[in-house]
Scaffold this active site. Structure first.
Site, PDB file in Angstrom:
ATOM      1  N   ASP A 153      -1.977   1.116   7.500  1.00 55.14           N
ATOM      2  CA  ASP A 153      -1.267   0.903   6.237  1.00 55.14           C
ATOM      3  C   ASP A 153      -0.898  -0.564   6.049  1.00 55.14           C
ATOM      4  O   ASP A 153      -0.935  -1.090   4.932  1.00 55.14           O
ATOM      5  CB  ASP A 153      -0.021   1.786   6.179  1.00 55.14           C
ATOM      6  CG  ASP A 153      -0.374   3.264   6.230  1.00 55.14           C
ATOM      7  OD1 ASP A 153      -1.137   3.720   5.369  1.00 55.14           O
ATOM      8  OD2 ASP A 153       0.093   3.953   7.156  1.00 55.14           O
TER       9      ASP A 153
ATOM     10  N   GLU B  52      -1.333  -1.378  -4.732  1.00 57.80           N
ATOM     11  CA  GLU B  52      -2.558  -0.610  -4.914  1.00 57.80           C
ATOM     12  C   GLU B  52      -2.310   0.509  -5.912  1.00 57.80           C
ATOM     13  O   GLU B  52      -1.283   1.182  -5.866  1.00 57.80           O
ATOM     14  CB  GLU B  52      -3.017  -0.021  -3.575  1.00 57.80           C
ATOM     15  CG  GLU B  52      -4.317   0.732  -3.690  1.00 57.80           C
ATOM     16  CD  GLU B  52      -4.864   1.193  -2.353  1.00 57.80           C
ATOM     17  OE1 GLU B  52      -5.894   1.888  -2.369  1.00 57.80           O
ATOM     18  OE2 GLU B  52      -4.281   0.875  -1.302  1.00 57.80           O
TER      19      GLU B  52
ATOM     20  N   ASP C  56       0.877  -1.168   0.000  1.00 61.57           N
ATOM     21  CA  ASP C  56       0.000   0.000   0.000  1.00 61.57           C
ATOM     22  C   ASP C  56       0.916   1.220   0.000  1.00 61.57           C
ATOM     23  O   ASP C  56       1.413   1.635   1.046  1.00 61.57           O
ATOM     24  CB  ASP C  56      -0.894  -0.007   1.238  1.00 61.57           C
ATOM     25  CG  ASP C  56      -1.768   1.238   1.320  1.00 61.57           C
ATOM     26  OD1 ASP C  56      -2.222   1.722   0.269  1.00 61.57           O
ATOM     27  OD2 ASP C  56      -1.983   1.729   2.450  1.00 61.57           O
TER      28      ASP C  56
END
EC number: 3.1.21.10
Length: 171
Positions: free
Chosen positions: A144, A72, A12
């Site tokens: 996160d 992502e 991420d």
């Protein structure tokens, strides 16, 4: 016949904190391996923070020896400079596994949320709650890190379909 286990490294990306998560995928079953965040020194100029992000991710990839990676995709927000900087962090997040020879998949934020929570507009709390259900051995996680595990789980669920589509296209 026992299905082969694939180790997936989920990322991420973020310039201040980049979440990472590692899962093992055997058939349709996923299990927790490790997770955390890479936090570059905010006092450094942008290039230094990007270098720190790359070094941290490269070391984690080396330590966990994944087979595949997933990142992502960047969402576009109202501040173009923030989006640009996030895109640079995302580029580093894609570069580190690619340099290690790993295939790197990309997933939109809404697809990740829908794959893990069942709703494309889920918030970070809902994602963390589902990660706790799907990967109970992960324990309490930073947001996160939970998001990175959600990226890895999304890849675990979509990788087989993607491989079938690629095989059909090769015919």
């Amino acid at each position: 016949m026992v299905p082969h286990t694939i180790r997936i490294f989920g990322i991420d990306p973020g310039l201040r904190r980049t979440g990472w998560g590692v899962i093992d995928c055997t058939g349709n079953r996923v299990s927790y391996v490790a997770s955390g965040t890479v936090v570059p020194d905010e006092k450094l100029p942008l290039a230094g923070r990007l270098a720190g992000l790359h070094a941290g991710l490269a070391a984690l990839i080396l330590a966990h020896d994944p087979d595949e990676a997933a990142v992502e995709e960047t969402f576009v927000n109202s501040n173009p400079m923030s989006t640009l900087k996030l895109g640079q962090a995302r580029g580093v997040a894609m570069l580190a596994p690619a340099q290690a020879g790993l295939p790197v998949a990309e997933y939109a934020p809404n697809l990740i949320k829908k794959s893990v929570v069942g709703a494309g507009h889920a918030d970070k709390g809902q994602i963390a709650a589902m990660i706790a259900v799907l990967l109970p051995k992960a324990g309490p996680l930073a947001p996160d890190a939970a998001d990175a595990l959600a990226v890895a789980i999304t890849h675990a669920h979509h990788r087989v379909h993607a491989a079938r589509v690629a095989a059909l296209g090769a015919r």
